[in-house]
Motif scaffolding. Structure first.
Motif, PDB file in Angstrom:
ATOM      1  N   HIS A 180     -70.464  33.210 -11.682  1.00 25.19           N
ATOM      2  CA  HIS A 180     -69.764  33.008 -10.420  1.00 25.19           C
ATOM      3  C   HIS A 180     -70.532  33.662  -9.273  1.00 25.19           C
ATOM      4  CE1 HIS A 180     -68.155  37.080  -9.942  1.00 25.19           C
ATOM      5  NE2 HIS A 180     -67.647  36.698  -8.800  1.00 25.19           N
ATOM      6  N   ASP A 181     -71.463  34.543  -9.643  1.00 23.13           N
ATOM      7  CA  ASP A 181     -72.314  35.192  -8.649  1.00 23.13           C
ATOM      8  C   ASP A 181     -73.600  35.634  -9.328  1.00 23.13           C
ATOM      9  OD1 ASP A 181     -71.777  37.414 -10.190  1.00 23.13           O
ATOM     10  OD2 ASP A 181     -70.948  38.629  -8.575  1.00 23.13           O
ATOM     11  N   ASP A 238     -75.898  39.219  -9.840  1.00 21.28           N
ATOM     12  CA  ASP A 238     -75.842  40.677  -9.678  1.00 21.28           C
ATOM     13  C   ASP A 238     -77.221  41.296  -9.868  1.00 21.28           C
ATOM     14  OD1 ASP A 238     -72.726  40.894  -9.832  1.00 21.28           O
ATOM     15  OD2 ASP A 238     -73.275  39.753 -11.613  1.00 21.28           O
ATOM     16  N   ASP A 253     -74.348  40.156  -5.496  1.00 16.62           N
ATOM     17  CA  ASP A 253     -74.033  41.584  -5.434  1.00 16.62           C
ATOM     18  C   ASP A 253     -75.311  42.385  -5.605  1.00 16.62           C
ATOM     19  OD1 ASP A 253     -71.323  41.115  -5.178  1.00 16.62           O
ATOM     20  OD2 ASP A 253     -70.913  41.310  -7.323  1.00 16.62           O
ATOM     21  N   TRP A 280     -73.172  47.732 -15.073  1.00 13.29           N
ATOM     22  CA  TRP A 280     -73.208  46.491 -14.292  1.00 13.29           C
ATOM     23  C   TRP A 280     -73.609  45.270 -15.116  1.00 13.29           C
ATOM     24  CZ3 TRP A 280     -71.745  44.847  -9.459  1.00 13.29           C
ATOM     25  CH2 TRP A 280     -71.136  45.828  -8.671  1.00 13.29           C
TER      26      TRP A 280
END
Ligand code: CTP
Ligand code: MN
Ligand code: MN
Ligand code: MN
Length: 411
Positions: free
Chosen positions: A203-204, A206, A335, A351
């Motif tokens: 979805h993103d 990082d 991110d 993370w």
């Protein structure tokens, strides 16, 4: 003695972090239903219930075969009364009536649409629903004031809710690396999150940034952000400075699950050509036409404007999918996190996720090893000291050492 008609009884370890994660899920009907109920609980801001369903789904996902009868589940961890009821319903009737009813409910649909806006959480969505807002159009037509994140989220709604591919993640990785190396030679950029776990979409994207010399990473994020803005790569960004040293709670015991690293939650503008990692982005306006005024400077201006534009301005800029097909770029959530090298291994572990794995690992460390693990450090409560580590392997080695009178098997 086990005859052939007798069902196999499964056994899995209690904590999700003690299990091998498989991509080979033999119980998707069960896990889909439980995941949906977990999602619904999270959307309703009921975190405890959400975690309970997530744990139950994770246990079923770890089973070597499809579940065919309730007796197979005897003795399995994390299956509460509610989850067992859902499973029984599916085994008896083929579907979970609760999951189906939830899926069809107007409230679930509205919560999902509204929290799909970047910057909108469960509480805000619930407030809007109370005001009769269930759709993006109703939100746009309403008098509600959106903050800067929500304006960007609404503007880039379609893109941000479209899965990011590994190729797109790699293209963004090259851009981030270029930005970081331009402002701090020798710095290192590592892809984290789902893509580091081998997921093919996310979805993103990082990233974790560090520098081999402790302290050199200080103040890095604003410089990286300025570089990215000057090149027109950022549609939105919010940078939060490192608050680790000021925190009074002690590093391994943060009051919340949030870590205290310098971070930047952003929306990138990825041009199609950047997917090959070669070209600079063209300065394009929203409708794909070259706009001379859409420069990095104007972006910077928007982002530092103490009086952000009124919501109605941003809401007028919503585009149809047709417009989007003709654009040469898409918006991607990114991110960025900066860690000092001394905390890098902990930050990397923290993370990389998944969220459930991290939660379970910390719970396991606390209860079974009397150690407090965070994205900053590992604290041994028995020895009363922090344990250093330069790699994830070293962290796991610390965690695997048996110090308490524990019958728990090592990882
Ligand atoms: N994380 C965190 N603090 C945050 C946000 C995320 O520590 N404020 C951690 C999460 O615990 C997770 C990792 O960052 O381990 C990645 O989070 P996220 O991007 O939300 O999920 P992914 O696993 O990458 O999955 P997706 O593909 O949906 O992005
Ligand atoms: Mn299998
Ligand atoms: Mn992610
Ligand atoms: Mn993320």
């Amino acid at each position: 003695l086990v005859d052939e008609a007798e069902v196999e009884v499964f056994s899995v370890p209690s904590y999700a972090c003690q299990r091998r994660t498989t991509l080979d899920n033999h119980n998707t009907v069960l896990t889909d239903a439980l995941s949906l109920l977990a999602e619904n609980a999270e959307l309703e801001d009921e975190e405890g219930r959400g975690v309970a369903f997530r744990r139950a789904a994770a246990v079923l996902k770890a089973l070597p075969k499809p579940v065919t009868s309730m007796t197979q589940l005897k003795g399995l961890p994390c299956l509460g009364e509610h989850s067992l009821r859902v499973i029984k319903d599916i085994l008896d009737n083929g579907t979970s009536s609760e999951a189906e009813a939830t899926k069809q409910s107007e409230r679930y649909k509205a919560l999902k649409v509204l929290t799909g806006i970047f910057g909108v959480g469960a509480k805000t969505a619930a407030r809007w629903i109370r005001d009769g807002i269930h759709t993006l159009q109703q939100l746009r037509d309403s008098e509600h004031t959106l903050n800067r994140a929500q304006q960007a989220g609404l503007e880039h709604y379609e893109d941000v809710n479209q899965q990011v591919t590994k190729a797109e993640a790699d293209a963004i990785g090259e851009i981030v690396e270029k930005a970081v190396l331009s402002v701090l030679p020798g710095a290192q950029v590592t892809l984290t999150g789902g893509f580091r776990r081998g997921k093919l979409t996310g979805h993103d994207v990082d990233f974790l940034i560090t520098h081999p010399v402790e302290g050199r990473e200080e103040g890095l994020m604003p410089k990286v952000v300025s570089w990215l803005e000057s090149q027109g790569f950022l549609l939105y960004q919010k940078t939060t400075r490192n608050s680790y040293l000021e925190s009074k709670e002690g590093p391994a015991r943060p009051a919340s699950n949030m870590d205290r690293f310098e971070r930047c939650f952003s929306i990138f503008k990825l041009t199609k050509d950047d997917k090959h990692g070669t070209k600079q982005p063209e300065k394009l306006s929203e409708n794909g036409i070259k706009a001379p005024e859409d420069t990095g400077r104007s972006l910077t201006h928007v982002q530092t404007d103490p009086n952000p534009p009124t919501p109605s301005c941003t809401m007028a800029q919503i585009h149809s999918s047709k417009d989007r097909e003709h654009r040469s770029w898409r918006a991607v959530r990114v991110d960025l996190v900066v860690s000092p090298i001394s905390q890098f291994a902990f930050a990397l572990l923290g993370w990389t996720g998944s969220k459930l794995f991290e939660r379970e690992l910390r719970r396991w460390a606390g209860y079974e090893k009397a150690m407090s693990l965070s994205s900053h450090a590992l604290y041994d409560n028995n020895q009363g000291r922090y344990l250093r580590a330069t790699s994830e392997e070293e962290i796991f080695a610390h965690l695997a050492t048996v110090k308490v009178a524990s019958v728990q098997k090592p990882l």
